[in-house]
Write a protein that holds these residues in place. Structure first.
Motif, short mmCIF file in Angstrom:
data_model
loop_
_atom_site.label_atom_id
_atom_site.label_comp_id
_atom_site.label_asym_id
_atom_site.label_seq_id
_atom_site.Cartn_x
_atom_site.Cartn_y
_atom_site.Cartn_z
N GLU A 1 0.84 -1.20 0.00
CA GLU A 1 0.00 0.00 0.00
C GLU A 1 0.88 1.26 0.00
N ALA A 2 1.96 1.25 0.76
CA ALA A 2 2.86 2.41 0.81
C ALA A 2 3.52 2.65 -0.55
N PHE A 3 3.92 1.60 -1.25
CA PHE A 3 4.50 1.77 -2.57
C PHE A 3 3.47 2.35 -3.53
N HIS B 1 3.95 6.27 -4.74
CA HIS B 1 4.44 6.05 -6.11
C HIS B 1 5.90 5.60 -6.10
N GLY B 2 6.14 4.52 -5.33
CA GLY B 2 7.49 3.97 -5.23
C GLY B 2 7.79 3.03 -6.38
N LEU B 3 7.39 3.42 -7.56
CA LEU B 3 7.60 2.58 -8.74
C LEU B 3 7.54 3.46 -9.97
N GLN B 4 7.98 2.93 -11.05
CA GLN B 4 7.78 3.60 -12.33
C GLN B 4 7.33 2.54 -13.32
N CYS B 5 8.25 1.74 -13.85
CA CYS B 5 7.80 0.69 -14.77
C CYS B 5 7.24 -0.50 -13.99
N TYR C 1 15.10 6.67 -6.91
CA TYR C 1 14.95 6.05 -5.60
C TYR C 1 14.25 6.93 -4.56
N HIS C 2 14.03 8.21 -4.86
CA HIS C 2 13.44 9.11 -3.87
C HIS C 2 12.09 8.59 -3.38
N ASN C 3 11.20 8.26 -4.30
CA ASN C 3 9.87 7.78 -3.89
C ASN C 3 9.92 6.37 -3.31
#
Length: 166
Positions: A89-91, A95-99, A140-142
């Motif tokens: 849920e935190a990711f 928005h701890g991701l891109q692709c 890596y910030h998010n």
């Protein structure tokens, strides 16, 4: 062929496997649990991280037969039914991701970090402990923000409110 008995995501599994079968191959090809990714085949990127008896391991360099009698948790096993794990849920929330390719391994590594270090993690600790998990898309910030938020939520025994896609 050799007999393998293992518990995967809480379910007992028995199979005949070639002794050279890697855990990641067994999970993806035999069990069709494709959330565990293969990124490098050399244990460098961390896309293949799963938990073996509660500890993070890179499944691309772990033989399936070495897991005999063990308990394996994959990204598919983190959610509780349709409810996301607090780290998942935190990711999503931060928005701890891109692709998304590295995300399952990052989340599994992050849960392991919290299990080892506790729920109050500073940025330096998160960045150091995520060493060995590579993201080729973000700065890596998010991801760091997501791990910190997920750690805090895990400490509060958070009950995620968002339902996982079925």
């Amino acid at each position: 062929m050799a007999n393998l008995s293992v518990t995967v995501n809480g379910k007992p599994v028995t199979a005949n496997v070639d002794p050279r079968t890697l855990l990641v191959q067994f999970l993806r090809e035999n069990l069709r649990l494709t959330g565990t990714h293969v990124g490098c085949d050399t244990s460098q990127c961390g896309a293949c991280v799963v938990h073996l008896d509660g500890k993070a391991v890179k499944s691309c360099t772990t033989l399936a037969l070495a897991c005999e009698g063990a308990s394996v948790t994959t990204i598919e096993g983190l959610a509780n039914g349709g409810v996301l794990h607090p780290m998942q849920e935190a990711f999503r929330e931060h928005h701890g991701l891109q692709c998304g390719f590295c995300t399952p391994g990052m989340i599994m590594a992050a849960v392991d970090i919290v299990n080892r270090r506790g729920n109050s993690l500073d940025e330096k600790t998160i960045r150091e402990d995520l060493d060995g998990n590579i993201c080729r898309c973000t700065g890596y910030h998010n991801i760091v923000k997501a791990v910190a938020a997920g750690a805090e939520a895990m400490g509060k025994g958070a009950k995620p409110i968002r339902q996982a896609a079925e």
